[in-house]
Design a protein around this motif. Structure first.
Motif, PDB file in Angstrom:
ATOM      1  N   GLY B  14       0.844  -1.188   0.000  1.00 38.94           N
ATOM      2  CA  GLY B  14       0.000   0.000   0.000  1.00 38.94           C
ATOM      3  C   GLY B  14       0.881   1.240   0.000  1.00 38.94           C
ATOM      4  N   ARG B  15       0.718   2.107   1.006  1.00 36.43           N
ATOM      5  CA  ARG B  15       1.525   3.334   1.073  1.00 36.43           C
ATOM      6  C   ARG B  15       2.851   3.106   1.795  1.00 36.43           C
ATOM      7  NH1 ARG B  15      -2.654   7.382   1.857  1.00 36.43           N
ATOM      8  NH2 ARG B  15      -3.589   7.706  -0.191  1.00 36.43           N
ATOM      9  N   ASP B  16       2.946   1.990   2.529  1.00 38.38           N
ATOM     10  CA  ASP B  16       4.142   1.781   3.350  1.00 38.38           C
ATOM     11  C   ASP B  16       5.323   1.328   2.497  1.00 38.38           C
ATOM     12  OD1 ASP B  16       2.451   2.347   5.417  1.00 38.38           O
ATOM     13  OD2 ASP B  16       2.077   0.242   5.913  1.00 38.38           O
ATOM     14  N   LEU B  17       6.375   2.107   2.535  1.00 38.79           N
ATOM     15  CA  LEU B  17       7.595   1.732   1.834  1.00 38.79           C
ATOM     16  C   LEU B  17       8.354   0.756   2.736  1.00 38.79           C
ATOM     17  CD1 LEU B  17       9.562   2.077  -0.489  1.00 38.79           C
ATOM     18  CD2 LEU B  17      10.448   4.129   0.634  1.00 38.79           C
ATOM     19  N   ILE B  18       8.489  -0.468   2.302  1.00 37.57           N
ATOM     20  CA  ILE B  18       9.058  -1.514   3.155  1.00 37.57           C
ATOM     21  C   ILE B  18      10.538  -1.725   2.855  1.00 37.57           C
ATOM     22  CG2 ILE B  18       8.829  -3.908   3.916  1.00 37.57           C
ATOM     23  CD1 ILE B  18       6.395  -2.247   4.582  1.00 37.57           C
ATOM     24  N   LEU B  19      10.890  -1.704   1.563  1.00 45.50           N
ATOM     25  CA  LEU B  19      12.302  -1.850   1.192  1.00 45.50           C
ATOM     26  C   LEU B  19      12.766  -0.590   0.487  1.00 45.50           C
ATOM     27  CD1 LEU B  19      12.517  -5.505  -0.195  1.00 45.50           C
ATOM     28  CD2 LEU B  19      13.324  -4.654   2.009  1.00 45.50           C
ATOM     29  N   LYS B  20      13.913  -0.070   0.909  1.00 50.77           N
ATOM     30  CA  LYS B  20      14.397   1.182   0.338  1.00 50.77           C
ATOM     31  C   LYS B  20      15.736   0.966  -0.348  1.00 50.77           C
ATOM     32  CE  LYS B  20      12.278   2.924   4.359  1.00 50.77           C
ATOM     33  NZ  LYS B  20      12.558   3.063   5.778  1.00 50.77           N
ATOM     34  N   GLN B  21      15.736   1.149  -1.653  1.00 49.09           N
ATOM     35  CA  GLN B  21      16.996   1.224  -2.381  1.00 49.09           C
ATOM     36  C   GLN B  21      17.946   0.068  -2.022  1.00 49.09           C
ATOM     37  OE1 GLN B  21      17.528   3.732  -4.641  1.00 49.09           O
ATOM     38  NE2 GLN B  21      19.486   2.834  -5.214  1.00 49.09           N
ATOM     39  N   VAL B  22      17.484  -1.140  -2.229  1.00 53.05           N
ATOM     40  CA  VAL B  22      18.348  -2.281  -1.921  1.00 53.05           C
ATOM     41  C   VAL B  22      19.159  -2.655  -3.156  1.00 53.05           C
ATOM     42  CG1 VAL B  22      18.403  -4.712  -1.255  1.00 53.05           C
ATOM     43  CG2 VAL B  22      16.786  -3.146  -0.154  1.00 53.05           C
ATOM     44  N   ASP B  23      20.467  -2.608  -3.036  1.00 52.13           N
ATOM     45  CA  ASP B  23      21.371  -3.052  -4.098  1.00 52.13           C
ATOM     46  C   ASP B  23      22.195  -4.203  -3.553  1.00 52.13           C
ATOM     47  OD1 ASP B  23      21.283  -1.034  -6.446  1.00 52.13           O
ATOM     48  OD2 ASP B  23      21.295   0.221  -4.630  1.00 52.13           O
ATOM     49  N   LEU B  24      22.143  -5.326  -4.246  1.00 55.15           N
ATOM     50  CA  LEU B  24      22.700  -6.525  -3.637  1.00 55.15           C
ATOM     51  C   LEU B  24      22.900  -7.584  -4.717  1.00 55.15           C
ATOM     52  CD1 LEU B  24      23.268  -7.804  -0.846  1.00 55.15           C
ATOM     53  CD2 LEU B  24      20.845  -8.327  -0.683  1.00 55.15           C
ATOM     54  N   VAL B  25      23.958  -8.388  -4.549  1.00 59.56           N
ATOM     55  CA  VAL B  25      24.144  -9.511  -5.459  1.00 59.56           C
ATOM     56  C   VAL B  25      24.150 -10.797  -4.650  1.00 59.56           C
ATOM     57  CG1 VAL B  25      25.702 -10.626  -7.097  1.00 59.56           C
ATOM     58  CG2 VAL B  25      25.491  -8.142  -7.079  1.00 59.56           C
ATOM     59  N   PHE B  26      23.301 -11.730  -5.046  1.00 59.38           N
ATOM     60  CA  PHE B  26      23.324 -13.045  -4.424  1.00 59.38           C
ATOM     61  C   PHE B  26      24.088 -13.963  -5.365  1.00 59.38           C
ATOM     62  CE2 PHE B  26      19.358 -11.115  -2.890  1.00 59.38           C
ATOM     63  CZ  PHE B  26      19.533 -11.233  -1.527  1.00 59.38           C
ATOM     64  N   PRO B  27      25.318 -14.341  -5.002  1.00 57.34           N
ATOM     65  CA  PRO B  27      26.122 -15.142  -5.921  1.00 57.34           C
ATOM     66  C   PRO B  27      25.540 -16.535  -6.116  1.00 57.34           C
ATOM     67  CG  PRO B  27      27.404 -14.364  -4.023  1.00 57.34           C
ATOM     68  CD  PRO B  27      25.980 -14.099  -3.733  1.00 57.34           C
ATOM     69  N   GLY B  28      25.791 -17.083  -7.311  1.00 56.15           N
ATOM     70  CA  GLY B  28      25.326 -18.433  -7.601  1.00 56.15           C
ATOM     71  C   GLY B  28      26.121 -19.472  -6.842  1.00 56.15           C
ATOM     72  N   LYS B  29      25.534 -20.645  -6.661  1.00 56.33           N
ATOM     73  CA  LYS B  29      26.194 -21.769  -5.986  1.00 56.33           C
ATOM     74  C   LYS B  29      26.850 -21.370  -4.668  1.00 56.33           C
ATOM     75  CE  LYS B  29      26.218 -24.200 -10.103  1.00 56.33           C
ATOM     76  NZ  LYS B  29      26.709 -25.145 -11.027  1.00 56.33           N
ATOM     77  N   ALA B  30      26.087 -20.580  -3.918  1.00 52.41           N
ATOM     78  CA  ALA B  30      26.562 -20.176  -2.600  1.00 52.41           C
ATOM     79  C   ALA B  30      25.335 -19.925  -1.737  1.00 52.41           C
ATOM     80  CB  ALA B  30      27.393 -18.903  -2.698  1.00 52.41           C
ATOM     81  N   ILE B  31      25.567 -19.902  -0.435  1.00 51.62           N
ATOM     82  CA  ILE B  31      24.474 -19.585   0.466  1.00 51.62           C
ATOM     83  C   ILE B  31      24.659 -18.168   0.987  1.00 51.62           C
ATOM     84  CG2 ILE B  31      23.320 -20.192   2.634  1.00 51.62           C
ATOM     85  CD1 ILE B  31      24.301 -23.044   2.266  1.00 51.62           C
ATOM     86  N   THR B  32      23.638 -17.354   0.803  1.00 46.37           N
ATOM     87  CA  THR B  32      23.676 -16.012   1.357  1.00 46.37           C
ATOM     88  C   THR B  32      22.634 -15.931   2.462  1.00 46.37           C
ATOM     89  OG1 THR B  32      24.275 -15.134  -0.801  1.00 46.37           O
ATOM     90  CG2 THR B  32      23.503 -13.550   0.852  1.00 46.37           C
ATOM     91  N   ALA B  33      23.066 -15.514   3.640  1.00 47.08           N
ATOM     92  CA  ALA B  33      22.113 -15.356   4.739  1.00 47.08           C
ATOM     93  C   ALA B  33      21.610 -13.923   4.749  1.00 47.08           C
ATOM     94  CB  ALA B  33      22.778 -15.688   6.068  1.00 47.08           C
ATOM     95  N   VAL B  34      20.325 -13.753   5.019  1.00 41.30           N
ATOM     96  CA  VAL B  34      19.762 -12.426   5.207  1.00 41.30           C
ATOM     97  C   VAL B  34      19.313 -12.345   6.658  1.00 41.30           C
ATOM     98  CG1 VAL B  34      17.955 -10.816   4.528  1.00 41.30           C
ATOM     99  CG2 VAL B  34      18.996 -12.308   2.819  1.00 41.30           C
ATOM    100  N   ILE B  35      19.917 -11.433   7.392  1.00 43.18           N
ATOM    101  CA  ILE B  35      19.569 -11.314   8.802  1.00 43.18           C
ATOM    102  C   ILE B  35      19.077  -9.901   9.092  1.00 43.18           C
ATOM    103  CG2 ILE B  35      21.198 -13.095   9.555  1.00 43.18           C
ATOM    104  CD1 ILE B  35      23.104 -10.854  10.397  1.00 43.18           C
ATOM    105  N   GLY B  36      18.417  -9.762  10.226  1.00 42.80           N
ATOM    106  CA  GLY B  36      17.904  -8.453  10.610  1.00 42.80           C
ATOM    107  C   GLY B  36      16.741  -8.622  11.565  1.00 42.80           C
ATOM    108  N   PRO B  37      16.417  -7.534  12.279  1.00 45.89           N
ATOM    109  CA  PRO B  37      15.340  -7.632  13.266  1.00 45.89           C
ATOM    110  C   PRO B  37      13.996  -7.954  12.624  1.00 45.89           C
ATOM    111  CG  PRO B  37      16.249  -5.386  13.161  1.00 45.89           C
ATOM    112  CD  PRO B  37      17.054  -6.214  12.237  1.00 45.89           C
ATOM    113  N   SER B  38      13.065  -8.464  13.422  1.00 46.73           N
ATOM    114  CA  SER B  38      11.725  -8.785  12.938  1.00 46.73           C
ATOM    115  C   SER B  38      11.089  -7.562  12.296  1.00 46.73           C
ATOM    116  CB  SER B  38      10.839  -9.229  14.090  1.00 46.73           C
ATOM    117  OG  SER B  38      11.144 -10.522  14.439  1.00 46.73           O
ATOM    118  N   GLY B  39      10.451  -7.772  11.173  1.00 48.53           N
ATOM    119  CA  GLY B  39       9.726  -6.689  10.526  1.00 48.53           C
ATOM    120  C   GLY B  39      10.592  -5.765   9.709  1.00 48.53           C
ATOM    121  N   CYS B  40      11.869  -6.103   9.530  1.00 47.68           N
ATOM    122  CA  CYS B  40      12.747  -5.199   8.785  1.00 47.68           C
ATOM    123  C   CYS B  40      12.580  -5.359   7.284  1.00 47.68           C
ATOM    124  CB  CYS B  40      14.207  -5.438   9.167  1.00 47.68           C
ATOM    125  SG  CYS B  40      14.853  -7.002   8.556  1.00 47.68           S
TER     126      CYS B  40
END
Ligand SMILES: Nc1ncnc2c1ncn2[C@@H]1O[C@H](COP(=O)(O)OP(=O)(O)O)[C@@H](O)[C@H]1O
Ligand SMILES: [Mg+2]
Lengths: 268, 253
Positions: B14-40
């Motif tokens: 809706g009006r809530d901006l949840i993700l702001k300007q995320v620039d990121l590469v998830f490399p192939g054949k690897a595990i990338t963890a995404v961490i952060g507080p609840s609701g982030c």
């Protein structure tokens, strides 16, 4: 509070038991071979049966299901699944609620003006249609409610597998809800099976054996109504037996669905 | 290095901006963890990567997400197709209760739009997927019964098998171990390590030890912004941002 709940439930069960028990006691003596095979005899003659009314009820219920079940289920799916049409959905839902709250005689009158008058005769077809119309909102709203009980997480899991939305609805959500939808259908069926009111202006009644959809047809509720109103003891016996058979017809589908549609029990 | 590139990603409910300007590469054949507080916005980020985000009425995405040279938000790209290429595993093992174990694993293929799977092909894929998640020995005698009676850990592996059966390129895992006991969680971790040889894996987790154990790279998100990204040892041992350090050491997000 708990005591009150238990008390209320207990009283309800007792009343149910009394009613069914009383009908069974009164009706069982009338259940003879000729009850299921015979048709009405002239007044004063003993014997005779309700074969015409039993067959008529089956035909009327069958026609009603043919109309009410597909129509109701499709409407229910529309209400629960087509989120883009939410505005129209709200209107349809409101209409369905109003319809299911209206006395069933309105369905009879509607069919009378739209079908009976143009066919120039009362008919089984008209009766089945009227009963079917009574069923539609009941089936539709129940289908919607049951579909909404299917957890969103299950739809998401299916969508995340790359299944198209309608595949998910048809092959995953519907089967999951099948048991609940089925139970709702049988409840609607039981509701219309015993209702003579929509039949007064549509199927009317028939003293004779008839399977013709274009002719008036007898039915258990109409015959029970006629027989109990008459001052003859033999007719009263028939009426009681008819009521017992009507109960059996109404509740057998419910039992069957509960036994044979094991499916997924949605926690309510 | 094939994988997923995220460029200037914004996401709204809706009006809530949840993700702001995320620039990121998830490399192939690897595990990338995404961490952060609840609701982030971790789940939101994941749901943007397989076009599940837009299923919520009013939800919107801006920016680019490139999956092996496909811009998945490009005009004309079929989201259903993308979801087949980017599989997703959820926190709660949500199997389809009316289906047998076999049907559960094969459902993504059996019900797929175009090519109807021949039974033999389907069977091969189901068996292979169950073997991949190490469940084959445990369920091979009851394939055609419902999954009732399996443990939560087994159910979660069943869900992973179901996702693998569609042969995705990427595996999104949204707190896949949160509902499991530690032993079952360890099994899933082992499984992830095996799977990373062939898949790009993105793991959302609340468990710092888990991230440290399995992830090659770690991204830290706070309030919808990417705060820190790097190889896991880097992020955990020498975080550049104070907020990352606070979160990892448990002294406030
Ligand atoms: N379906 C939704 N509708 C509206 N807001 C949502 C919805 N789902 C999540 N949000 C909001 O988006 C924010 C991020 O949620 P989420 O991505 O689930 O966080 P996380 O997975 O990191 O805990 C939260 O503030 C949450 O309230
Ligand atoms: Mg989350």
């Amino acid at each position: 509070m708990v005591t009150l709940c238990i008390l209320a439930t207990g009283i309800l069960l007792a009343v149910l038991g009394l009613v069914v028990g009383y009908i069974a006691i009164q009706g069982l003596p009338g259940l003879s071979w000729s009850f299921f095979t015979g048709t009405p005899r002239p007044i004063g003659e003993a014997g005779g049966g309700m074969a015409h009314a039993i067959a008529g009820s089956f035909i009327l219920i069958g026609l009603a299901c043919l109309v009410g079940i597909p129509w109701g289920v499709l409407t229910g799916i529309f209400l629960a699944e087509m989120k883009r049409w939410r505005r129209l959905g709200t209107l349809v839902r409101f209409t369905a609620d109003v319809l299911s709250g209206m006395p069933s005689i309105t369905a009879g009158i509607f069919i009378y003006t739209s079908v009976v008058i143009s066919m120039q005769t009362f008919s089984a077809l008209a009766g089945g249609l009227a009963l079917g119309i009574v069923m539609i909102p009941l089936v539709a709203r129940n289908t919607e409610e049951i579909l909404r009980l299917v957890p969103a997480s299950m739809r998401e899991a299916a969508l995340a597998l790359g299944l198209p939305y309608w595949r998910v609805v048809v092959s995953i959500v519907l089967p999951t809800a099948a048991r609940g939808i089925g139970i709702g259908m049988t409840m609607a069926l039981a509701g219309i099976a015993g209702d003579p009111v929509p039949l007064f202006f549509t199927a009317l009644n028939n003293n004779y054996w008839s399977l013709d959809l274009r002719q008036p047809i007898a039915s258990l509720p109409m015959e029970i109504f006629r027989y109990t109103a008459a001052p003859f003891a033999e007719w009263h016996t028939l009426a009681w037996a008819g009521a017992l058979v009507l109960i059996a017809i109404s509740f057998t589908p419910m039992l069957l669905v509960r036994i044979f549609l094991p499916g997924y029990r949605i926690r309510r | 290095m094939a994988g997923i590139q995220v460029e200037a990603l914004h996401a709204w409910y809706g009006r809530d901006l949840i993700l702001k300007q995320v620039d990121l590469v998830f490399p192939g054949k690897a595990i990338t963890a995404v961490i952060g507080p609840s609701g982030c916005g971790k789940s939101t980020l994941l749901r943007c990567l397989n076009r599940m985000h837009e299923l919520v009425p009013g939800a919107r995405v801006a920016g680019r997400v490139v999956l092996n040279e496909t811009d998945i938000y490009h005009y004309g790209v079929n989201p259903v197709e993308i979801r087949r290429r980017v599989g997703m595993v959820f926190q709660n093992p949500n199997i389809f209760p009316t289906m047998t174990i076999f049907q559960n694993v094969g459902v993504g293929l059996a019900l797929a739009g175009r090519q109807r799977y021949r039974h033999r092909q389907l069977e091969t894929r189901v068996v292979k997927s169950l073997q991949q998640v190490g469940l084959w020995e445990e369920v091979k005698d009851r394939l055609h019964r419902t999954a009732t009676g399996l443990s939560a850990g087994q159910l979660q592996r069943l869900c992973i098998a179901r996702t693998l059966a569609v042969e995705p390129e990427v595996l999104l895992m949204d707190e896949p171990c949160s509902a499991l006991d530690p032993i079952a969680a360890i099994r899933i971790e082992e499984l992830m390590r095996e799977l990373k040889a062939s898949y790009t894996i993105i793991l959302v987790t609340h468990n710092m030890q888990q991230a440290a154990r399995v992830a090659d790279f770690t991204a830290f998100i706070s309030r919808g912004e990417l705060i820190e990204y790097g190889s896991t040892p880097e992020v955990f041992l020498r975080p550049r941002d104070l907020r990352t350090e606070r979160y990892i050491t448990g002294t406030g997000g």
